[in-house]
Design a protein around this motif. Structure first.
Motif, PDB file in Angstrom:
ATOM      1  N   ARG A  16       0.839  -1.209   0.000  1.00 41.96           N
ATOM      2  CA  ARG A  16       0.000   0.000   0.000  1.00 41.96           C
ATOM      3  C   ARG A  16       0.873   1.257   0.000  1.00 41.96           C
ATOM      4  O   ARG A  16       0.640   2.198  -0.768  1.00 41.96           O
ATOM      5  CB  ARG A  16      -0.937   0.016   1.200  1.00 41.96           C
ATOM      6  CG  ARG A  16      -1.886   1.215   1.227  1.00 41.96           C
ATOM      7  CD  ARG A  16      -2.777   1.230   2.459  1.00 41.96           C
ATOM      8  NE  ARG A  16      -3.573   0.016   2.557  1.00 41.96           N
ATOM      9  CZ  ARG A  16      -3.326  -0.995   3.404  1.00 41.96           C
ATOM     10  NH1 ARG A  16      -2.285  -0.925   4.238  1.00 41.96           N
ATOM     11  NH2 ARG A  16      -4.083  -2.061   3.421  1.00 41.96           N
ATOM     12  N   ALA A  17       1.900   1.279   0.857  1.00 41.20           N
ATOM     13  CA  ALA A  17       2.777   2.443   0.946  1.00 41.20           C
ATOM     14  C   ALA A  17       3.505   2.690  -0.377  1.00 41.20           C
ATOM     15  O   ALA A  17       3.615   3.843  -0.827  1.00 41.20           O
ATOM     16  CB  ALA A  17       3.789   2.247   2.084  1.00 41.20           C
ATOM     17  N   ALA A  18       3.989   1.627  -1.011  1.00 42.58           N
ATOM     18  CA  ALA A  18       4.699   1.776  -2.287  1.00 42.58           C
ATOM     19  C   ALA A  18       3.761   2.299  -3.369  1.00 42.58           C
ATOM     20  O   ALA A  18       4.137   3.164  -4.181  1.00 42.58           O
ATOM     21  CB  ALA A  18       5.299   0.437  -2.709  1.00 42.58           C
ATOM     22  N   SER A  42       1.497   9.521  -5.458  1.00 41.80           N
ATOM     23  CA  SER A  42       1.812  10.856  -4.981  1.00 41.80           C
ATOM     24  C   SER A  42       2.867  11.526  -5.867  1.00 41.80           C
ATOM     25  O   SER A  42       2.760  12.712  -6.207  1.00 41.80           O
ATOM     26  CB  SER A  42       2.304  10.791  -3.533  1.00 41.80           C
ATOM     27  OG  SER A  42       2.636  12.073  -3.063  1.00 41.80           O
ATOM     28  N   ALA A  43       3.869  10.750  -6.264  1.00 39.39           N
ATOM     29  CA  ALA A  43       4.916  11.283  -7.141  1.00 39.39           C
ATOM     30  C   ALA A  43       4.357  11.690  -8.496  1.00 39.39           C
ATOM     31  O   ALA A  43       4.918  12.551  -9.177  1.00 39.39           O
ATOM     32  CB  ALA A  43       6.019  10.241  -7.317  1.00 39.39           C
ATOM     33  N   ALA A  44       3.224  11.084  -8.873  1.00 43.50           N
ATOM     34  CA  ALA A  44       2.571  11.415 -10.142  1.00 43.50           C
ATOM     35  C   ALA A  44       1.499  12.490  -9.962  1.00 43.50           C
ATOM     36  O   ALA A  44       0.742  12.777 -10.888  1.00 43.50           O
ATOM     37  CB  ALA A  44       1.958  10.158 -10.756  1.00 43.50           C
ATOM     38  N   ASP A  63      -6.731   7.104  -2.810  1.00 46.04           N
ATOM     39  CA  ASP A  63      -6.465   6.084  -1.803  1.00 46.04           C
ATOM     40  C   ASP A  63      -6.146   4.762  -2.492  1.00 46.04           C
ATOM     41  O   ASP A  63      -6.562   4.520  -3.632  1.00 46.04           O
ATOM     42  CB  ASP A  63      -7.691   5.881  -0.893  1.00 46.04           C
ATOM     43  CG  ASP A  63      -7.936   7.085  -0.004  1.00 46.04           C
ATOM     44  OD1 ASP A  63      -6.962   7.771   0.351  1.00 46.04           O
ATOM     45  OD2 ASP A  63      -9.113   7.335   0.336  1.00 46.04           O
ATOM     46  N   VAL A  64      -5.445   3.893  -1.786  1.00 46.86           N
ATOM     47  CA  VAL A  64      -5.143   2.557  -2.292  1.00 46.86           C
ATOM     48  C   VAL A  64      -5.594   1.538  -1.256  1.00 46.86           C
ATOM     49  O   VAL A  64      -5.295   1.671  -0.067  1.00 46.86           O
ATOM     50  CB  VAL A  64      -3.630   2.379  -2.558  1.00 46.86           C
ATOM     51  CG1 VAL A  64      -3.322   0.939  -2.968  1.00 46.86           C
ATOM     52  CG2 VAL A  64      -3.155   3.357  -3.623  1.00 46.86           C
ATOM     53  N   SER A  65      -6.335   0.536  -1.713  1.00 47.43           N
ATOM     54  CA  SER A  65      -6.723  -0.588  -0.848  1.00 47.43           C
ATOM     55  C   SER A  65      -5.966  -1.820  -1.319  1.00 47.43           C
ATOM     56  O   SER A  65      -5.894  -2.080  -2.526  1.00 47.43           O
ATOM     57  CB  SER A  65      -8.228  -0.855  -0.945  1.00 47.43           C
ATOM     58  OG  SER A  65      -8.961   0.278  -0.549  1.00 47.43           O
TER      59      SER A  65
END
Length: 198
Positions: A87-89, A95-97, A102-104
């Motif tokens: 999830r963090a990756a 975010s960099a894009a 959100d990501v599940s």
């Protein structure tokens, strides 16, 4: 007439029973295969591009998890333990894009239709599945096979050999490594009887 109805009812019951049984080798495919699905927020061009960024961000984590797994249980435990890191990756890549979706990360058994991928055809059924869902999760997905480790092997490696290395039966190997999807003719029998006696 009564005999015909009785025989027809028996055949219909048999067809119904057979229609829920896996074909040769399918049961092992359903239990011993792990799939990855990265699902885009929508089919919008930008969302589809972000899906591929997420795929690329989580792939190194998953490659490490499955390359040392000797069994599907080992692979499942390794993948399951990485959900927070995955999830963090994924969120970092988004975010960099410039995306704050959100990501599940979902680890479960999911039902999928017949799908072909890189020389392998997986029959429709219920599989262990890691799903990385971006935002609304309403777009087309990228998918691959995590275990057996098809996704992170060199393209020249024969998929049949990979399945055999992991202990898949000859029936299972011939089911997944073929030029066409598995055809479930048993449903046609059910359809015919349904028309005849409706």
């Amino acid at each position: 007439m009564k005999t015909l109805v009785t025989v027809s009812a028996a055949l219909l019951a048999a067809a119904l029973f057979l229609s829920i049984l896996p074909l040769g080798g399918e049961e092992q495919i359903f239990t011993d295969t792990i799939r990855l699905h990265v699902i885009a927020s929508s089919d919008d061009f930008d969302d589809q591009a972000r899906k591929l960024l997420v795929r690329d961000a989580v792939s190194p984590l998953l490659e490490t998890a499955v390359e040392n797994a000797d069994t599907v249980t080992d692979a499942a435990e390794a993948i399951g333990s990485l959900q927070d890191e995955i999830r963090a990756a994924a969120e970092e890549a988004l975010s960099a894009a410039g995306c704050d979706d959100d990501v599940s990360v979902l680890w479960s058994r999911e039902s999928y239709p017949v799908r072909a991928y890189d020389g392998v055809t997986l029959p429709g059924g219920t599989y262990q599945s890691l799903r990385v869902v971006i935002g609304e999760g309403a777009g087309q997905n990228f998918w691959c096979i995590l275990f057996p480790n098809i996704s992170f092997r060199a393209a020249a490696v024969d998929p049949a050999e990979i399945f055999r290395e992991e202990g898949f039966s000859d029936d299972a190997v011939s089911t997944v490594v073929s030029s066409r999807p598995t055809v479930r003719v048993k449903w046609k029998v059910l359809e015919i009887f349904s028309r005849l006696f409706s």
